[in-house]
Structures are given as structure tokens and as C-alpha cells.
Design a protein around this motif. Structure first.
Motif, short mmCIF file in Angstrom:
data_model
loop_
_atom_site.label_atom_id
_atom_site.label_comp_id
_atom_site.label_asym_id
_atom_site.label_seq_id
_atom_site.Cartn_x
_atom_site.Cartn_y
_atom_site.Cartn_z
N UNK A 190 0.85 -1.19 0.00
CA UNK A 190 0.00 0.00 0.00
C UNK A 190 0.88 1.24 0.00
N UNK A 191 0.31 2.34 -0.42
CA UNK A 191 1.00 3.63 -0.41
C UNK A 191 0.46 4.46 0.74
N UNK A 192 1.36 5.04 1.53
CA UNK A 192 0.93 5.95 2.59
C UNK A 192 1.78 7.21 2.51
N UNK A 193 1.32 8.23 3.16
CA UNK A 193 2.00 9.52 3.11
C UNK A 193 2.49 9.90 4.50
N UNK A 194 3.73 10.34 4.57
CA UNK A 194 4.29 10.83 5.83
C UNK A 194 4.95 12.17 5.57
N UNK A 195 4.39 13.17 6.25
CA UNK A 195 4.89 14.55 6.10
C UNK A 195 4.98 14.95 4.63
N UNK A 196 3.94 14.57 3.88
CA UNK A 196 3.84 14.99 2.49
C UNK A 196 4.55 14.10 1.49
N UNK A 197 5.28 13.10 1.95
CA UNK A 197 6.02 12.22 1.04
C UNK A 197 5.30 10.89 0.88
N UNK A 198 5.20 10.43 -0.37
CA UNK A 198 4.55 9.14 -0.65
C UNK A 198 5.55 8.02 -0.38
N UNK A 199 5.16 7.07 0.46
CA UNK A 199 6.02 5.95 0.82
C UNK A 199 5.26 4.65 0.61
N UNK A 200 6.00 3.58 0.33
CA UNK A 200 5.40 2.27 0.11
C UNK A 200 5.66 1.38 1.32
N UNK A 201 4.66 0.63 1.71
CA UNK A 201 4.85 -0.31 2.81
C UNK A 201 4.09 -1.60 2.52
N UNK A 202 4.56 -2.67 3.13
CA UNK A 202 3.90 -3.97 3.01
C UNK A 202 3.35 -4.37 4.37
N UNK A 203 2.17 -4.89 4.40
CA UNK A 203 1.57 -5.34 5.65
C UNK A 203 1.15 -6.80 5.52
N UNK A 204 1.11 -7.48 6.64
CA UNK A 204 0.78 -8.90 6.68
C UNK A 204 -0.74 -9.08 6.65
N UNK A 205 -1.18 -10.05 5.86
CA UNK A 205 -2.60 -10.40 5.85
C UNK A 205 -2.74 -11.92 5.96
N UNK A 206 -3.70 -12.35 6.77
CA UNK A 206 -4.00 -13.77 6.92
C UNK A 206 -5.44 -14.01 6.51
N UNK A 207 -5.74 -15.19 6.02
CA UNK A 207 -7.08 -15.48 5.51
C UNK A 207 -8.17 -15.38 6.58
N UNK A 208 -7.79 -15.43 7.85
CA UNK A 208 -8.78 -15.33 8.92
C UNK A 208 -9.24 -13.90 9.16
N UNK A 209 -8.47 -12.91 8.64
CA UNK A 209 -8.87 -11.50 8.80
C UNK A 209 -9.97 -11.20 7.80
N UNK A 210 -10.98 -10.49 8.24
CA UNK A 210 -12.14 -10.22 7.37
C UNK A 210 -11.77 -9.27 6.23
N UNK A 211 -10.98 -8.26 6.55
CA UNK A 211 -10.61 -7.27 5.53
C UNK A 211 -9.10 -7.14 5.49
N UNK A 212 -8.58 -6.81 4.32
CA UNK A 212 -7.13 -6.62 4.18
C UNK A 212 -6.70 -5.40 4.96
N UNK A 213 -7.49 -4.37 4.95
CA UNK A 213 -7.17 -3.17 5.74
C UNK A 213 -8.46 -2.57 6.24
#
Length: 368
Positions: free
Chosen positions: A117-140
């Protein structure tokens, strides 16, 4: 937990351990405790967990209800995902110390996937990866910022007058709500306020109080917040009358200097007691929706953003977000008032602030 403690964190000192529950460090411990109990009661070794076992664990969190209300779920999906991700991190560590490759991993024993996903910190676009498991209802799940309403505050104040068993409790509770309203601070920032700070603030024309800022990655960070003259007068009256009378009953105990004290013992009021007080008052008021201390902070931050929207004459939420991300001075001023570590945390309030802007402008006019 030792490994977590060794991590650098924002301030280079590892996760915060401030507060009666151990801050962020204590939060991590609390999250993995759910998995520890699950394994204990099911007689499972951590390393013996399967992917289906982890799904069963998450489903158990999902079906738990509140002890005092069997019809209300104990956790929302965002909380469940947060606990699940922390437990996956813990199990990954378990796999490492047992030298089992891919115990938690893509197509591992406990199978995960990485979501970019792309997130913004202090105006800068940064990329990050987050863990998802099939038991979670939503990815985010986006965190919502719901401010407390004026009608709810009025109900809380009416309940205080009805349920308080003494004048001291009544006055302390009203002041507690007033401080959360005016300062927009966290529980752990309100609790350490001292009598000396209030007395110092009362001696200047525009009363301000230095507040220790939490969640900024290190100790010693403060911000100055303004107190209204009427609230200063109420606080001085409480210090010189209500609080003094309680402390006189316990002459053998040195005065610790904290503003809020217990009625029985004159001890400093703990952070958890603040939470208990709000819960007691909310139930007495018959309020069904959430009405905790932190919602006052959401209202305060919403008002900060609403005032900036009026100041910049922004025409839409998106145009205001762009203004805040490109105007460094405006962003720093907003963050210094709210105590946020990143601009993005403050941007979450923009949509709600636009809805209350016109009402807020009238409130500001009346206050001035």
C-alpha cells in the motif's frame, strides 16, 4: 519481548513503557496474551499450531462479547486484525528460535500474504507492506475519528450531578471533563498535571500549561496548551478548597503535588481510574454509544482542523489535504497543537471537520 524491547523505535529507545499498563510495550504484551491463553486452554505448543488453529483462534476473538452486555461484541474487526498481526509476528519469532523455516510465511505452515500500500508521511509518498492472513475479514480497515458530541457531554455533566456521592467527587469529575474538552490531551497527558503547573498558569495573562506529549517516540517532549480564564478559576477553587480538605485528612502523607487525587487516601488518581470514571458516568447517563475520554481528543483535533479549513478557505477535503501537505508551517502549527507525530494522523480528521465547519465557526465567534 526482549527482542521487541531492543528495537530502536521512533526515539531510539524501543517501544514506550509509560503509563500503568506499560505503554506500547504493554500493549504488545496484552495482544500476544490472547494467543498464549488460547494455546494453554487447548494444550497446544506454539510451534505445533497449524493454519486452521490460527483461524480458530481469530474466530474466538471475533465471537467474544462484553461481560456486562452479551449482545455486544467485545472487539471490532480492526482490533482483531491488530491482535492477529502482533501474534503472527510473535509466532514468526517462535519459528526462528526453533529453527523452523517458513513457520509463518508465504505458503508457510501458517500461511500469510503481503499486501502493498502507499501511505504519506509529512507529504512524502512511501510504500509499505503489511501482513494479511485469511482469517482476517478485511485486508485493511481505516481508523475512524469520531468526536464526542455536545449533547453527549451535556448528558455526562447532568449524570455527574446526580450520581456523585460528595461535593468533592462532583467537582473533580466536572473539572476532569473540562480539561479533556479544553486541552484535547490523552489520558496519560492529563493524569500527571500538577498543582504547581496550574498555579504557574494562573499567574500569566494568557494561561498556558506545558503537557508531556506521548506517542512521539521519546521522553521529555512537551507542548504548551491554553487554558481559559474561567477554567483556571475553577481549578484554583478546587485546589484551595476541595483538594486541600482531602489532603488535610491525611496529614501523615506528604503532598505529592498531583492535581487529581482520590477521595479516600489522597493518592494520585491513576490513568485507569480516569477510564473507570468515564465508564461509570456514561452508564449513569444511560448513554449507549461510546463516550470515553479519548473522544474528547477527537473532538479537539476535529476543531483544530475545522479552524484551519476556515482559515485557508478550502473548498473541499481533498484541496485542504493538499494545502496541508504542501504548507509546512501550517502543518507544523497544527501538529504542535494536537501533539501528533505525523501529519497523516491529523489528516484523518479532515472529512469530519468539513461537516462541522459551519457550526464550529459559530462556536468560535461565541467564545471570542
Amino acid at each position: 519481548m526482549i527482542k521487541i524491547r531492543m528495537q530502536s523505535g521512533r526515539g531510539g529507545n524501543g517501544p514506550s513503557r509509560l503509563g500503568s499498563k506499560g505503554g506500547t510495550f504493554g500493549e504488545y504484551a496484552g495482544q500476544i496474551s490472547h494467543l498464549i491463553r488460547f494455546c494453554y486452554y487447548n494444550k497446544l505448543n506454539f510451534i505445533a499450531l497449524s493454519d486452521d488453529d490460527f483461524c480458530e483462534f481469530i474466530d474466538g476473538l471475533r465471537t467474544e462479547t462484553k461481560p456486562n452486555n452479551p449482545n455486544q461484541l467485545k472487539r471490532n474487526e480492526r482490533t482483531i486484525s491488530s491482535i492477529g498481526k502482533r501474534c503472527l509476528s510473535f509466532l514468526s519469532h517462535v519459528g526462528e528460535i526453533n529453527q523452523i523455516n517458513n513457520f509463518v510465511g508465504i505458503r508457510g505452515t501458517i500461511s500469510i500474504q503481503m499486501v502493498d500500500s502507499i501511505f504519506y508521511r509529512n507529504g512524502k509518498a512511501l510504500k509499505r507492506s503489511s501482513v494479511h492472513h485469511r482469517s482476517f475479514r478485511t485486508i485493511s480497515a481505516k481508523k475512524t475519528r469520531k468526536p464526542i458530541g455536545e449533547a453527549t457531554i451535556a448528558k455526562l455533566r447532568d449524570a455527574i450531578d446526580e450520581v456523585s456521592t460528595s461535593e468533592f467527587l462532583c467537582n473533580r469529575r466536572h473539572l476532569m471533563i473540562s480539561l479533556f474538552e479544553e486541552l484535547g490531551a490523552r489520558r496519560g497527558e492529563i493524569q500527571p498535571i500538577t498543582v504547581a503547573q496550574i498555579l504557574a498558569a494562573s499567574k500569566v495573562r494568557n494561561p498556558i500549561i506545558p503537557i508531556t506529549t506521548l506517542k512521539r517516540g521519546g521522553p521529555g517532549l512537551t507542548r504548551e496548551l491554553r487554558l481559559s480564564s474561567p477554567l483556571i478559576e475553577d481549578l484554583l477553587r478546587y485546589i484551595r478548597s476541595d483538594r486541600r480538605e482531602i489532603m488535610k485528612r491525611f496529614k501523615g502523607i506528604p503532598d505529592h503535588g498531583f492535581l487529581f487525587i482520590t477521595e479516600r487516601g489522597g493518592r494520585p488518581l491513576g490513568i485507569d481510574t480516569l477510564t473507570t470514571e468515564f465508564s461509570l458516568i456514561r452508564r449513569a447517563a444511560g448513554i449507549e454509544e461510546q463516550a470515553c475520554a479519548h473522544l474528547f481528543r477527537h473532538a479537539f483535533c476535529t476543531n483544530i482542523v475545522a479552524k484551519l479549513i476556515a482559515e485557508t478557505q478550502a473548498l473541499s477535503p481533498d484541496s485542504f489535504r493538499q494545502t496541508l501537505m504542501t504548507n509546512k508551517m501550517l502543518a507544523e502549527r497544527a501538529m504542535s497543537m494536537s501533539g501528533h507525530a505525523t501529519l497523516e494522523s491529523l489528516l484523518d480528521y479532515v472529512d469530519v471537520a468539513f461537516r462541522v465547519k459551519s457550526k464550529f465557526e459559530q462556536v468560535i465567534h461565541n467564545v471570542e
